[in-house]
Design an enzyme around this catalytic site. Structure first.
Site, PDB file in Angstrom:
ATOM      1  N   ARG A  69       0.837  -1.199   0.000  1.00 47.04           N
ATOM      2  CA  ARG A  69       0.000   0.000   0.000  1.00 47.04           C
ATOM      3  C   ARG A  69       0.876   1.256   0.000  1.00 47.04           C
ATOM      4  O   ARG A  69       0.560   2.255  -0.659  1.00 47.04           O
ATOM      5  CB  ARG A  69      -0.926  -0.010   1.222  1.00 47.04           C
ATOM      6  CG  ARG A  69      -2.122   0.936   1.136  1.00 47.04           C
ATOM      7  CD  ARG A  69      -1.842   2.323   1.623  1.00 47.04           C
ATOM      8  NE  ARG A  69      -1.239   2.312   2.930  1.00 47.04           N
ATOM      9  CZ  ARG A  69      -0.476   3.286   3.392  1.00 47.04           C
ATOM     10  NH1 ARG A  69      -0.212   4.357   2.656  1.00 47.04           N
ATOM     11  NH2 ARG A  69       0.060   3.195   4.594  1.00 47.04           N
TER      12      ARG A  69
ATOM     13  N   GLY B 167      11.265  13.083  -2.114  1.00 45.06           N
ATOM     14  CA  GLY B 167      12.374  13.361  -1.209  1.00 45.06           C
ATOM     15  C   GLY B 167      12.163  14.595  -0.377  1.00 45.06           C
ATOM     16  O   GLY B 167      12.500  15.716  -0.799  1.00 45.06           O
TER      17      GLY B 167
ATOM     18  N   GLU C  33      14.915  14.332   5.808  1.00 44.40           N
ATOM     19  CA  GLU C  33      16.372  14.313   5.826  1.00 44.40           C
ATOM     20  C   GLU C  33      16.875  13.649   7.104  1.00 44.40           C
ATOM     21  O   GLU C  33      16.106  13.459   8.060  1.00 44.40           O
ATOM     22  CB  GLU C  33      16.912  15.739   5.723  1.00 44.40           C
ATOM     23  CG  GLU C  33      16.538  16.417   4.422  1.00 44.40           C
ATOM     24  CD  GLU C  33      17.228  17.750   4.198  1.00 44.40           C
ATOM     25  OE1 GLU C  33      17.010  18.347   3.146  1.00 44.40           O
ATOM     26  OE2 GLU C  33      18.001  18.181   5.103  1.00 44.40           O
TER      27      GLU C  33
ATOM     28  N   TRP D  85      15.022   7.873   4.403  1.00 41.02           N
ATOM     29  CA  TRP D  85      13.740   7.190   4.502  1.00 41.02           C
ATOM     30  C   TRP D  85      12.846   7.568   3.332  1.00 41.02           C
ATOM     31  O   TRP D  85      11.681   7.900   3.500  1.00 41.02           O
ATOM     32  CB  TRP D  85      13.053   7.457   5.852  1.00 41.02           C
ATOM     33  CG  TRP D  85      13.839   6.932   7.005  1.00 41.02           C
ATOM     34  CD1 TRP D  85      14.409   7.651   8.007  1.00 41.02           C
ATOM     35  CD2 TRP D  85      14.175   5.557   7.251  1.00 41.02           C
ATOM     36  NE1 TRP D  85      15.085   6.820   8.859  1.00 41.02           N
ATOM     37  CE2 TRP D  85      14.958   5.517   8.419  1.00 41.02           C
ATOM     38  CE3 TRP D  85      13.896   4.351   6.587  1.00 41.02           C
ATOM     39  CZ2 TRP D  85      15.455   4.337   8.954  1.00 41.02           C
ATOM     40  CZ3 TRP D  85      14.397   3.179   7.105  1.00 41.02           C
ATOM     41  CH2 TRP D  85      15.161   3.174   8.285  1.00 41.02           C
TER      42      TRP D  85
ATOM     43  N   CYS E  43       0.854  17.451  -0.320  1.00 44.30           N
ATOM     44  CA  CYS E  43       1.069  16.067  -0.752  1.00 44.30           C
ATOM     45  C   CYS E  43       1.047  15.118   0.442  1.00 44.30           C
ATOM     46  O   CYS E  43       0.477  14.018   0.361  1.00 44.30           O
ATOM     47  CB  CYS E  43       2.396  15.954  -1.498  1.00 44.30           C
ATOM     48  SG  CYS E  43       2.496  16.930  -3.016  1.00 44.30           S
ATOM     49  N   LEU E  44       1.663  15.531   1.534  1.00 48.40           N
ATOM     50  CA  LEU E  44       1.655  14.695   2.736  1.00 48.40           C
ATOM     51  C   LEU E  44       0.232  14.446   3.223  1.00 48.40           C
ATOM     52  O   LEU E  44      -0.087  13.342   3.690  1.00 48.40           O
ATOM     53  CB  LEU E  44       2.476  15.349   3.850  1.00 48.40           C
ATOM     54  CG  LEU E  44       3.993  15.361   3.673  1.00 48.40           C
ATOM     55  CD1 LEU E  44       4.644  16.100   4.834  1.00 48.40           C
ATOM     56  CD2 LEU E  44       4.557  13.952   3.557  1.00 48.40           C
TER      57      LEU E  44
ATOM     58  N   ARG F  32      -9.014 -23.662  16.787  1.00 46.89           N
ATOM     59  CA  ARG F  32      -8.055 -24.132  17.791  1.00 46.89           C
ATOM     60  C   ARG F  32      -8.797 -24.541  19.061  1.00 46.89           C
ATOM     61  O   ARG F  32      -9.579 -23.759  19.617  1.00 46.89           O
ATOM     62  CB  ARG F  32      -7.071 -23.004  18.101  1.00 46.89           C
ATOM     63  CG  ARG F  32      -6.054 -23.304  19.174  1.00 46.89           C
ATOM     64  CD  ARG F  32      -4.890 -24.088  18.647  1.00 46.89           C
ATOM     65  NE  ARG F  32      -3.808 -24.165  19.635  1.00 46.89           N
ATOM     66  CZ  ARG F  32      -2.632 -24.708  19.391  1.00 46.89           C
ATOM     67  NH1 ARG F  32      -2.368 -25.210  18.198  1.00 46.89           N
ATOM     68  NH2 ARG F  32      -1.710 -24.735  20.324  1.00 46.89           N
TER      69      ARG F  32
ATOM     70  N   GLU G  38       4.834  10.086   7.739  1.00 44.06           N
ATOM     71  CA  GLU G  38       3.778  11.066   7.457  1.00 44.06           C
ATOM     72  C   GLU G  38       3.202  11.669   8.737  1.00 44.06           C
ATOM     73  O   GLU G  38       2.010  11.934   8.851  1.00 44.06           O
ATOM     74  CB  GLU G  38       2.629  10.473   6.613  1.00 44.06           C
ATOM     75  CG  GLU G  38       3.024   9.501   5.536  1.00 44.06           C
ATOM     76  CD  GLU G  38       3.971  10.077   4.487  1.00 44.06           C
ATOM     77  OE1 GLU G  38       4.561  11.130   4.738  1.00 44.06           O
ATOM     78  OE2 GLU G  38       4.124   9.442   3.443  1.00 44.06           O
TER      79      GLU G  38
END
Length: 406
Positions: free
Chosen positions: A112, A152, A155, A184, A260-261, A290, A385
């Protein structure tokens, strides 16, 4: 290493059995709130996961391999940049995108995450802030899975505080020269382009950087205990020279990356529930089969209490996600509301995964069952995020009127 079934385990639920388990879990009848189009898109993703992901994910996770061969398949199914309009993108609704994210993460968080990095981050950056020429050049191929992008921003010393970024781009005539490091960054080692955010004398700007540009280096971060069927990298930018035509012309300041985040954060609130639901399905099937002391474990009071607690948190989280999606589709969503879903749903999902693992006993530490794999992955989902702390402070600022970020 081949992952083989362990002795004294029950086989995970088959797809037909899972349909019955999902019906039981949906005690509030939330599925009835979905339209026929939403159900059709969801079922497409669900079949893909059942046929292509579930039979292979344990081995991919064990081998720490991202299955790049499925990328064109995701494109053909219309799952890349699916919430974007035009330029070969499917133009589906926010709710449809969320439902697909939930199904994909029921398979694995790493898969995902690929769809999120490609669509919600890299493609969204070009779609929101790129020139017409950039959109025409890149988005159709990205929607088909022929071009892979990465994003990107983070950092080594600037994660939760992007203002601490040190990557810098300086003008040199009709070109920009970019130097710095990112860390990352999902997909960077397999991507053909990177959306790089850098400080300039004119403020923060975004750039499309082809990954074969001299000075661009991506190194895979390993070994990892989480997101093993995914790719995370560190990027070095050593005097990377690109033309001004690759600058995102509409991206000025931190509004660019944060918008975007927020797209990615929205998808996470759905995706985490997919991992949680998969855990509940597995432990519900397991405890029904079980037997201990001559009785199915599911018949014990303590077991039922734990299962019901999982069910309640999953259903509440799904109501949050669906309501948020409806607001997004209506154009009335406040970004603060995304923090509610990201914080609540990921936190609930990781608790469900951990408790499900415990209920599987010793069998739960094997790759025959998904909960520990999901729990490990969700540690990353909880971090990226925006950590719990960041989203708590976003909500705290909205609630009190006081910013506590510094």
């Amino acid at each position: 290493m081949t992952v083989a079934p362990t002795e004294n385990t029950q086989a995970p639920a088959a797809p037909a059995d899972r349909d019955e388990l999902r019906r039981r879990i949906d005690v509030l009848g939330i599925e009835a709130q979905l339209t026929s189009d939403e159900l059709a898109v969801r079922d497409t993703a669900r079949r893909f996961v059942d046929e292509r992901i579930r039979p292979n994910i344990a081995q991919w996770y064990e081998d720490a391999r991202f299955p790049v061969e499925i990328v064109p398949e995701l494109g053909r199914l219309g799952l890349l940049g699916m919430h974007l309009d035009g330029y070969g993108c499917p133009g589906r609704s926010a709710v449809e995108y969320g439902l697909v994210g939930m199904e994909l993460e029921a398979g694995d968080s790493g898969l995902r995450t690929f769809v999120s990095v490609q669509g919600s981050l890299a493609m969204s950056a070009i779609h929101k802030f790129g020139s017409e020429e950039q959109k025409q050049q890149y988005l159709p191929g990205m929607a088909r899975g022929e071009i892979i992008g990465c994003f990107g921003l983070t950092e080594p010393k600037a994660g939760s505080d992007p203002a601490g970024m040190v990557t810098y781009a300086r003008r040199d005539g009709d070109h920009w020269i970019i130097s710095g490091e990112k860390r990352w960054i999902g997909l960077a080692s397999i991507a053909q382009l990177a959306i790089i955010w850098a400080k300039t004398d004119e403020g923060l700007r975004g750039f499309i950087v082809p990954t074969d540009t001299p000075g661009f280096t991506a190194r895979v971060l390993e070994p990892k205990l989480s997101m093993r069927a995914s790719v995370q990298c560190e990027i070095e930018l050593d005097e990377v020279r690109i033309p001004d035509s690759l600058r995102l012309p509409e991206a000025t300041g931190y509004r660019g990356p944060f918008s975007c985040l927020n797209e990615a954060r929205y998808g996470i609130m759905w995706g985490a529930l997919g991992a949680a639901r998969d855990c509940l399905e597995e432990v519900l099937a397991y405890t029904s089969e079980r037997r201990q002391f001559g009785t199915p474990i599911a018949a014990f009071q303590l077991t039922q209490r734990r299962l019901v607690e999982m069910q309640l948190e999953l259903q509440k989280g799904l109501l949050v996600a669906l309501h948020t999606g409806r607001l997004k589709d209506a154009g009335t969503l406040d970004p603060v509301q995304i923090s509610v879903g990201k914080l609540n749903n990921v936190r609930a999902a990781i608790e469900i995964a951990r408790d499900a693992r415990a209920m599987l006993g010793g069998n739960g530490i094997t790759l025959d069952y998904s909960p520990l794999r999901h729990a490990n992955n969700l540690e990353s989902v909880r971090t990226y995020e925006g950590t719990d702390e960041v989203h708590t402070l976003i909500l705290g600022r909205a609630l009190t009127g006081h910013a506590a970020f510094s």
